[in-house]
Design an enzyme around this catalytic site. Sequence first.
Site, PDB file in Angstrom:
ATOM      1  N   HIS A 130      82.470  -6.024 -62.662  1.00  0.00           N
ATOM      2  CA  HIS A 130      81.452  -5.549 -63.773  1.00  0.00           C
ATOM      3  C   HIS A 130      81.361  -6.792 -64.670  1.00  0.00           C
ATOM      4  CE1 HIS A 130      85.384  -4.668 -65.513  1.00  0.00           C
ATOM      5  NE2 HIS A 130      85.015  -5.074 -66.804  1.00  0.00           N
ATOM      6  N   HIS A 178      73.315 -15.091 -69.032  1.00  0.00           N
ATOM      7  CA  HIS A 178      72.238 -14.115 -69.070  1.00  0.00           C
ATOM      8  C   HIS A 178      72.733 -13.245 -67.671  1.00  0.00           C
ATOM      9  CE1 HIS A 178      70.246 -16.855 -66.397  1.00  0.00           C
ATOM     10  NE2 HIS A 178      69.888 -15.823 -65.683  1.00  0.00           N
ATOM     11  N   GLU A 206      79.764  -3.407 -68.558  1.00  0.00           N
ATOM     12  CA  GLU A 206      80.545  -2.826 -69.415  1.00  0.00           C
ATOM     13  C   GLU A 206      80.135  -3.208 -71.044  1.00  0.00           C
ATOM     14  OE1 GLU A 206      85.147  -3.264 -71.238  1.00  0.00           O
ATOM     15  OE2 GLU A 206      84.554  -4.330 -69.151  1.00  0.00           O
ATOM     16  N   GLU A 219      67.508 -11.219 -67.444  1.00  0.00           N
ATOM     17  CA  GLU A 219      66.344 -11.988 -66.721  1.00  0.00           C
ATOM     18  C   GLU A 219      65.723 -10.756 -65.832  1.00  0.00           C
ATOM     19  OE1 GLU A 219      65.653 -15.492 -63.510  1.00  0.00           O
ATOM     20  OE2 GLU A 219      67.570 -15.295 -64.160  1.00  0.00           O
TER      21      GLU A 219
END
Length: 122
Positions: free
Chosen positions: A7, A75, A56, A117
Amino acid sequence: MDFKFAHNNINVLNLQKSLEFYQRALGLTEVRRKVAQDESFILVYLGDGATPHQLELTWLRDRKEPYNLGENEFHLAFYVDDFDAAHKLHQEMGCICYENPGMGIYFISDPDGYWLEIVPIK
């Protein structure tokens, strides 16, 4: 050894506002949640329902000031199957913060200023 992504984490000031944003803007839904025994923090894991990767969101009870994202040179990227419909939705939401038509991509900004993005599936 065999490492796999689990994650990514970002910290948020307003958990409910962030949950609503990620659901509406990207279709992410809550997969699981952990609340500290003393309720000083909440972790919410979001998934896209298609991949095992999760986002998360960490909410800290005592945090009141916005997070310093520096120059925000990082990003997360999301593929989308209907780029035009996604662009229209994000335009309506007012969350598009940068477009690069030459590369065929754009970025949206979440409630805490993190950039995401949007990439068409080619």
